[in-house]
Design an enzyme around this catalytic site. Structure first.
Site, short mmCIF file in Angstrom:
data_model
loop_
_atom_site.label_atom_id
_atom_site.label_comp_id
_atom_site.label_asym_id
_atom_site.label_seq_id
_atom_site.Cartn_x
_atom_site.Cartn_y
_atom_site.Cartn_z
N GLU A 1 49.93 -18.21 41.08
CA GLU A 1 49.75 -19.64 40.86
C GLU A 1 48.27 -19.97 41.01
OE1 GLU A 1 52.28 -21.13 43.92
OE2 GLU A 1 50.84 -20.77 45.53
N ASP B 1 45.52 -26.84 48.55
CA ASP B 1 45.26 -26.85 47.10
C ASP B 1 44.05 -27.73 46.73
OD1 ASP B 1 47.74 -25.61 47.29
OD2 ASP B 1 48.84 -27.39 46.62
#
Length: 749
Positions: free
Chosen positions: A640, A470
């Site tokens: 997401e 991420d």
């Protein structure tokens, strides 16, 4: 058969005997200089019935930066005695220099146009060709130096300012005479007479054309004469924009020494800003007994190796330009074009290789060799690719053995490279070379040249070690920062690390910039940091606790005075701590709208994405105009990891799809006219490559700190690794098509 046998001996000898070359793309040394300029231009015929040869296309392909027009009047196809020389352009010295009828520009016009059309700039030599004749004709001092200067003035007016049905060529370099320090073949007057001619002409031309480069004297290399010249010009305060000189030798290091000698001399006499230009050079062993051998060498592979070696030596020396003598066809000094067919000779490709460095790459980077037989120059295009020129030049013809050259390129990875080689039996022949972990080896004969294209060596993936995911990239000044999630089991995700670099190669790790101890409400699952800089402070948005309905957790904000932290919780509680529109409060991205100046935050897991407005102090949310606080902006396929950039008046919204542990994890995008959407899915831009990595996703986008290009920062799983937490941070180029679409990312190893 003999050459093959020698190569086999070296293979058997092993790599221990290999010569070493090291290249450091991160260490820039300045611009590649025009070492590939030449004397004289192309031959060209537009009428196939003309009895002329033609090498215009081949000359154009060389991309010669400057072409000096000296001794041009020896070439019949240029126009012979009607070309360039003052005696040709202004044939009657008693005529009026202010009248166009006094000039004969016709043949020189055509010659200079051919040079311009070939993409080269003219370097104009005022004066006369060398006269090897028993009787001298035009090398005597002009009858009137001031009149001669006015003639030069009107030649400039013709070619640069349109006078006398002329042109707007913008020729920058204007040289006064050629080799006045040689003998009566070039200047049949006294030294003092030439000093007067130069001073009068340079002063007149600089007064008329202060924007142009006026210089000379194209010295043949008499240092004592040159020192006297510079001393006298300095005493008279005569401008010298460039100092030109000549050197013929078999030793590139002797040229380097001359470069230093002239630079020191120029500086000594106050000409510290004067360019130094070697505008005649070639391979010459001597001018008597070894002259025939020299001429045979100029055209072969040894000549090619010498040319490449000299250009490399000069690149690292205090000189501004080299001009090879000679590209004039049908002359013994032309090592570029075969005299009958005009087809390229081996040294042509050394000049061509340098044009690759100059125009395709442009910025020299550090390259070093452990072997005195090897001359190396490397350059980068600023986007990661590197070009490398290696010459193995040996004057001793008794050296006959091939040699393995091991090249180590800092930061490079593995793959097949394209190379071109010049030697006794190959003429810029393409050969494949295999690079493994930044190391590639090539066998080079004595008198050989190799040019290697090394694509995208700016960095290798993963960009730094450890299991991370991420990642959010962030540029602060000249430093690129990456803020990732620690890719561990949720209960072990209790702190964030950050990484920084200034060259995309060397990364510094900053540990523990924020931990659960700094935010009392956060206890686990610290995920997906997003950072912004505002009013001199750094705000780190993060999610914690993998929150579900009724649990404490969500999206928080921390603040620091430095990008490396330490960060401290700003609110003492989550900024967003509940589930709205089905979106788990994770994976936040904070975006400043460049059109409105407002701050937005996109966030959400569980296949839902929300958009909120942030207060200027980041301590609360601000309702939209319709009174709502949360807007769902979920595009088709969204899972997401939302991200937004603004480019060319459009909003590019991106997100991750699939399952983060699986190969189907990927990134898609939409384009909108508003930061609020709607967002209609366009296409996938990042996905698994079975030869590189799997599960590529949850990305961010930054601009390259060196080039301004767009980069995508993301995580992926290593090939063959089934542990879902084993994710690594990678960076690749994000490219846009001409119609504004995003191309599929080509992941690099």
């Amino acid at each position: 058969m003999r050459r093959f046998f020698i190569s086999m001996i070296f293979i058997a000898a092993g790599w221990g005997a290999a010569a070493q070359v090291s290249v450091s793309p991160s260490i820039e040394k300045g611009k590649v200089k025009p070492m590939n300029a030449v004397n004289n231009g192309p031959e060209r015929t537009d009428n196939k019935s003309e009895q002329m040869t033609d090498n215009f296309d081949l000359f154009s392909a060389l991309r010669v930066p400057f072409t000096r027009v000296h001794d041009s009047s020896y070439n019949a196809d240029y126009g012979a005695e009607h070309t360039v020389d003052i005696s040709a352009v202004f044939p009657d010295f008693s005529a009026d220099p202010a009248k166009p009828s006094s000039y004969d520009f016709a043949v020189t016009d055509r010659y200079l146009k051919n040079i311009q059309d070939a993409g080269s700039e003219v370097f104009f030599r005022f004066g006369q060709k060398i006269e090897h004749f028993v009787k001298k004709y035009n090398v005597y001092p002009p009858q009137d130096f001031k009149k001669w200067a006015r003639i030069c003035e009107h030649i400039i007016l013709h070619y640069n300012y349109g006078w006398a049905d002329g042109f707007q060529y913008g020729i920058r370099y204007w040289e006064i005479w050629n080799e006045p320090d040689l003998d009566n073949r070039t200047w049949a007057g006294t030294r003092e007479q030439f000093f007067d001619l130069y001073a009068i002409t340079a002063g007149h031309l600089k007064k008329k054309f202060p924007e142009l480069m006026v210089g000379g004297p194209a010295s043949c290399g008499n240092l004592a004469w040159c020192e006297a010249f510079l001393s006298e010009m300095s005493r008279r305060k005569v401008p010298i924009d460039f100092f030109s000189w000549h050197r013929y030798t078999v030793d590139p290091q002797k040229i380097a020494k001359k470069v230093r000698d002239y630079r020191q001399m120029l500086d000594t006499y106050g000409y510290t800003e004067t360019e130094s230009i070697l505008n005649e050079w070639n391979y010459v062993s001597n001018w008597s007994t070894r002259y025939p051998y020299s001429l045979s060498t100029i055209v072969n592979e040894k000549g090619a190796a010498f040319v490449a070696a000299v250009m490399s030596v000069a690149q690292d020396a205090p000189i501004d330009m080299l001009m090879y003598y000679d590209a004039r066809t049908h002359t013994v000094f032309n090592g570029l074009f075969e005299s009958q067919s005009n087809m390229p000779l081996k040294p042509y490709y050394s000049i061509y290789a340098w044009s690759r460095l100059l125009y395709d790459y442009g910025t020299q980077v550090q390259a070093q060799s452990s072997d005195p037989e090897l001359y190396v120059t490397a350059a980068t295009d600023g986007k990661g690719a590197v070009g490398l020129l290696v010459s193995r030049y040996v004057e001793d013809n008794n050296v006959v053995s091939a040699k393995w050259v091991e090249i180590r390129v800092e930061g490079a990875g593995s793959g097949t490279l394209r190379a071109h080689i010049i030697d006794g039996y190959r003429t810029y022949t393409e050969i494949p070379l295999r690079m493994e972990d930044g190391v590639v080896s090539v066998s080079m004969d004595p008198q050989s040249v190799v040019f290697i294209d090394i694509p995208d060596v700016s960095w290798t993936n993963p960009v730094f070690g450890g299991w991370y995911a991420d990642p959010e990239g962030f540029v602060d000044g000249e430093t690129l920062w990456v803020y990732p999630t620690s890719s561990l089991p949720f209960d072990e995700q209790t702190s964030f690390d950050a990484f920084s670099t200034r060259d995309m190669l060397r990364w510094e790790k900053h540990e523990g910039i924020l931990s659960t101890a700094d935010a009392p409400w956060a206890r686990r699952a610290l995920w997906a940091p997003s950072i912004v800089k505002k009013d001199g402070r750094y705000y780190l948005f993060f999610s914690a606790n993998d929150v579900h309905e009724g649990e404490v957790g969500g999206i928080g904000v921390a603040v620091s005075d430095r990008p490396e932290g330490p960060f401290r919780d700003l609110l003492g509680e989550p900024l967003v701590g509940r589930i709205v529109n089905g979106a788990q409060p994770i994976d936040q991205f904070v975006f400043e709208d460049p059109q409105s100046g407002g701050w937005y935050m996109y966030y959400g897991g569980w296949k839902h994405c929300n958009l909120v407005r942030l207060a200027p102090d980041f301590k609360s949310l601000v309702p939209f105009e319709d009174g709502s606080v949360f807007k769902e902006v979920t595009p088709e396929g969204y899972v997401e990891g939302p991200f937004m950039i603004f480019k060319d008046g459009k909003y590019y919204f991106m997100w991750s799809e699939g399952k983060w542990r699986k190969d189907n994890y990927c990134v898609a995008y939409a384009i909108s006219d508003s930061p609020l959407g709607p967002f209609r899915r366009e296409d996938t831009i990042l996905q698994t490559d079975p030869e590189v990595g799997t599960g590529a996703g949850h990305h961010s986008v930054v601009r390259d700190i060196r080039t301004g290009d767009y980069l995508i920062v993301y995580h992926r799983h290593p090939l063959g690794d089934s542990d879902g937490n084993h994710r690594v941070v990678c960076i690749d180029r994000l490219e846009f098509t001409a119609d504004g679409k995003i191309s599929l990312v080509r992941m690099r190893r």
